[in-house]
Design a protein around this motif. Sequence first.
Motif, PDB file in Angstrom:
ATOM      1  N   ASN A  64     -68.085  49.241  27.226  1.00 56.69           N
ATOM      2  CA  ASN A  64     -68.735  48.824  28.474  1.00 56.69           C
ATOM      3  C   ASN A  64     -68.513  49.860  29.573  1.00 56.69           C
ATOM      4  O   ASN A  64     -67.531  49.817  30.293  1.00 56.69           O
ATOM      5  N   THR A  93     -63.084  45.432  24.923  1.00 49.34           N
ATOM      6  CA  THR A  93     -62.787  43.997  25.011  1.00 49.34           C
ATOM      7  C   THR A  93     -63.741  43.174  24.149  1.00 49.34           C
ATOM      8  O   THR A  93     -63.466  42.027  23.839  1.00 49.34           O
ATOM      9  N   THR A  94     -64.860  43.776  23.791  1.00 48.89           N
ATOM     10  CA  THR A  94     -65.865  43.040  23.020  1.00 48.89           C
ATOM     11  C   THR A  94     -65.386  42.762  21.593  1.00 48.89           C
ATOM     12  O   THR A  94     -64.980  43.689  20.894  1.00 48.89           O
ATOM     13  N   VAL A 116     -55.894  40.595  25.371  1.00 51.71           N
ATOM     14  CA  VAL A 116     -55.595  40.326  26.775  1.00 51.71           C
ATOM     15  C   VAL A 116     -54.078  40.194  26.965  1.00 51.71           C
ATOM     16  O   VAL A 116     -53.506  40.687  27.930  1.00 51.71           O
TER      17      VAL A 116
ATOM     18  N   TYR B 258     -71.641  35.090  27.734  1.00 46.20           N
ATOM     19  CA  TYR B 258     -70.967  36.091  26.908  1.00 46.20           C
ATOM     20  C   TYR B 258     -70.536  37.295  27.748  1.00 46.20           C
ATOM     21  O   TYR B 258     -69.378  37.714  27.736  1.00 46.20           O
ATOM     22  N   HIS B 262     -66.776  38.434  28.933  1.00 45.79           N
ATOM     23  CA  HIS B 262     -66.249  39.757  28.575  1.00 45.79           C
ATOM     24  C   HIS B 262     -65.804  40.529  29.802  1.00 45.79           C
ATOM     25  O   HIS B 262     -64.729  41.128  29.814  1.00 45.79           O
ATOM     26  N   ASP B 263     -66.659  40.474  30.805  1.00 48.01           N
ATOM     27  CA  ASP B 263     -66.336  41.241  32.004  1.00 48.01           C
ATOM     28  C   ASP B 263     -65.133  40.658  32.723  1.00 48.01           C
ATOM     29  O   ASP B 263     -64.406  41.375  33.414  1.00 48.01           O
ATOM     30  N   ARG B 265     -62.678  39.421  31.171  1.00 47.36           N
ATOM     31  CA  ARG B 265     -61.526  39.779  30.357  1.00 47.36           C
ATOM     32  C   ARG B 265     -60.923  41.121  30.774  1.00 47.36           C
ATOM     33  O   ARG B 265     -59.700  41.284  30.753  1.00 47.36           O
ATOM     34  N   ASP B 325     -57.213  33.250  30.435  1.00 48.79           N
ATOM     35  CA  ASP B 325     -57.611  33.864  29.174  1.00 48.79           C
ATOM     36  C   ASP B 325     -58.112  32.798  28.195  1.00 48.79           C
ATOM     37  O   ASP B 325     -59.124  32.977  27.521  1.00 48.79           O
ATOM     38  N   LEU B 332     -66.395  31.869  25.650  1.00 44.96           N
ATOM     39  CA  LEU B 332     -66.869  32.834  24.647  1.00 44.96           C
ATOM     40  C   LEU B 332     -67.178  32.138  23.335  1.00 44.96           C
ATOM     41  O   LEU B 332     -68.214  32.370  22.713  1.00 44.96           O
ATOM     42  N   ARG B 336     -70.687  31.812  21.546  1.00 42.70           N
ATOM     43  CA  ARG B 336     -70.836  32.394  20.211  1.00 42.70           C
ATOM     44  C   ARG B 336     -71.336  31.343  19.220  1.00 42.70           C
ATOM     45  O   ARG B 336     -72.182  31.609  18.389  1.00 42.70           O
ATOM     46  N   ARG B 339     -74.915  30.927  19.298  1.00 38.36           N
ATOM     47  CA  ARG B 339     -75.707  32.028  18.741  1.00 38.36           C
ATOM     48  C   ARG B 339     -75.674  32.062  17.226  1.00 38.36           C
ATOM     49  O   ARG B 339     -76.421  32.799  16.595  1.00 38.36           O
TER      50      ARG B 339
END
Lengths: 141, 502
Positions: A64, A93-94, A116, B258, B262-263, B265, B325, B332, B336, B339
């Motif tokens: 990212n 992180t993905t 994390v 999603y 992620h961002d 995190r 977290d 997440l 997921r 999807r």
Amino acid sequence: MTHPVKIVMVEDDHGHAKLIEKNIRRANINNEIKHFDEGGAAIEYLFSEEVLTNGPLLILLDLNLPDMSGTDILEKVKGNERLRRAPVVVLTTTDDKVEIQRCYDLGCNVYITKPVDYESFAGAIRQLGLFLSVIQAPEIE
Amino acid sequence: MSLSRFSDFLRTPSLVRSITALLVLAFALLLLVNVGTFVMIQRTAKVNATIEHAQLMRRASRTVMIAMLDAETAQRGFLLTGRSEFLQPFEEARHDMEPALVFLEETAAKDPELDTYVKRMHSLADSKFAEMDATLAMAREGRIGEAIQSVRSGEGKRFMDDMRATVDQFDEAKSNRIAERTRSSQQSGMLTVIMDALAAILVVILAILSAWMVRRYVAEIQAAREQVDALNVGLEATVLERTGDLMRANEEIQRFAYIVSHDLRAPLVNVMGYTSELEQAGKIVEKAIAEAEKEREVDKEVVVAVREDMPEAIGFIRASTEKMDRLINAILKLSREGRRNLQPETLDMTAMAQGIANSVHHQTEASGAKITVQKMPTIESDRLSMEQIVGNLIDNAVKYLDSERPGEIVVSGEEAPGNFIVYRIADNGRGIAPRDHERIFELFRRSGKQDRTGEGLGLAFVRNSVRRIGGTIDVESELGKGSTFLLKFPKRLNLSEPGAAL
């Protein structure tokens, strides 16, 4: 290894970059680490004569990035006749399955998800350092 | 009812009504023509009969005339010769004349004009025969001269002339009548022909009109159908478009969840990382202070800051970031799950529930609880979703049992009308207050005493999964008595339904 392996780190988050560097150093890896916080500059550097002609390198890649996706860089590196042998470690992180598959398809050598939890994070980076200390990076010719 | 419908039909202008009216009119015309023709034929037959009758009468009048002439001829022959054989035709003539006169009288009785002629004929005939009889009688007695004298007087001739004139008049009257009858018969025949022709033309016009109307009607129906088809196509396109919009919106939300998670995190890695670094640094400082304390008095504030405040602050930061977290991971996971591709297969729900019950056996055994899995119908659905749903609900049932009484959990299911299957997970646990019946399915929300670990994710996941495979979930619960979760699914998961793909 005639030349020491140079580590090119592409990471937009300076905090992450610093933590990664710290933990690599703690694993007693003293190779030079070159940090870029955006994809454009990293590509410019990677494709400069200096790198193309000078010694082996290892790329630590975050996916990212503000100006492009890490996969773009990966694609370019693996598509280059000289750079494609350089090991690429995707550190991001993905943890999306599709993204991981895509990275390996593009030729990434290792894919690591940044945990994390800091203990795990530090542990992972140290293990990566250990890994870096034993792998043989091919010469860039 | 039917009568009012009929009157409605009559009152409402419609094509069917018009066509019905046209057909009725056409039939009426045909009927009229038919009746007219029939009447005409009857009339013609009657006219023909009268004409024939008239001819018979004319013939009868001639017969009378001829008989009289014959009789006169015989009389004269006898008078001239005196031979009796001449008298034979005389008697024959009288004999012939009688029935003809009777016939004439009978047929002319109703007709005053003819009757007059016939009466005159009769009286003339009678007079003539009387005169002839008289002369013949004289002749037989030998008074020939007297008889001839009588003839010569012209009385008999007068009778004959009168008779001839009367018969001629009668004949003329009769002829006139026949001519008149024939003319009127011809006229009415012509009238019938004209009427028939007109009716035929009208019927043809009506037929053309009906055909035209039917054609127009069919064209209208065709046009209407085309319009409906066009609308249908439009509707389908609209539905597809809307479904597409919905799916895109849904994908966007999932993608958003999603990306956001992620961002979120990335900074969290820093917070946790540098908290640890800070902790490490704190430990070093603490060590330095410990060293310093051995030599001299250290400022109390510094000692408190390093030994109490800093570890406390770090502890809170760490606990909060860890929680954050977990929450991010939950979002997440949810996105997921949304999807993931669904794969319908036939599932033995009894075996699945039993397997899940066995996996929590160590927990139930410890608390003395019992899980009963009854025989349940199979379902065609996504295995992973189903396992997550039932697993989560059984986990919850075990987790929130009431320690006051031995736990009892019953898993059951049966088919429901409309091709559905209903599964039940019932417990005698602590129960849920009515105001929380909806809330428990929301993300990060929990109910009752917060004495069990958890983030308030389980039921949110369950509902998400249930909806994804086309089902519904409900809870029936009473605080302190227990809860029953009701799951309703279609027997067969249909992925082509727009709702299932969302």
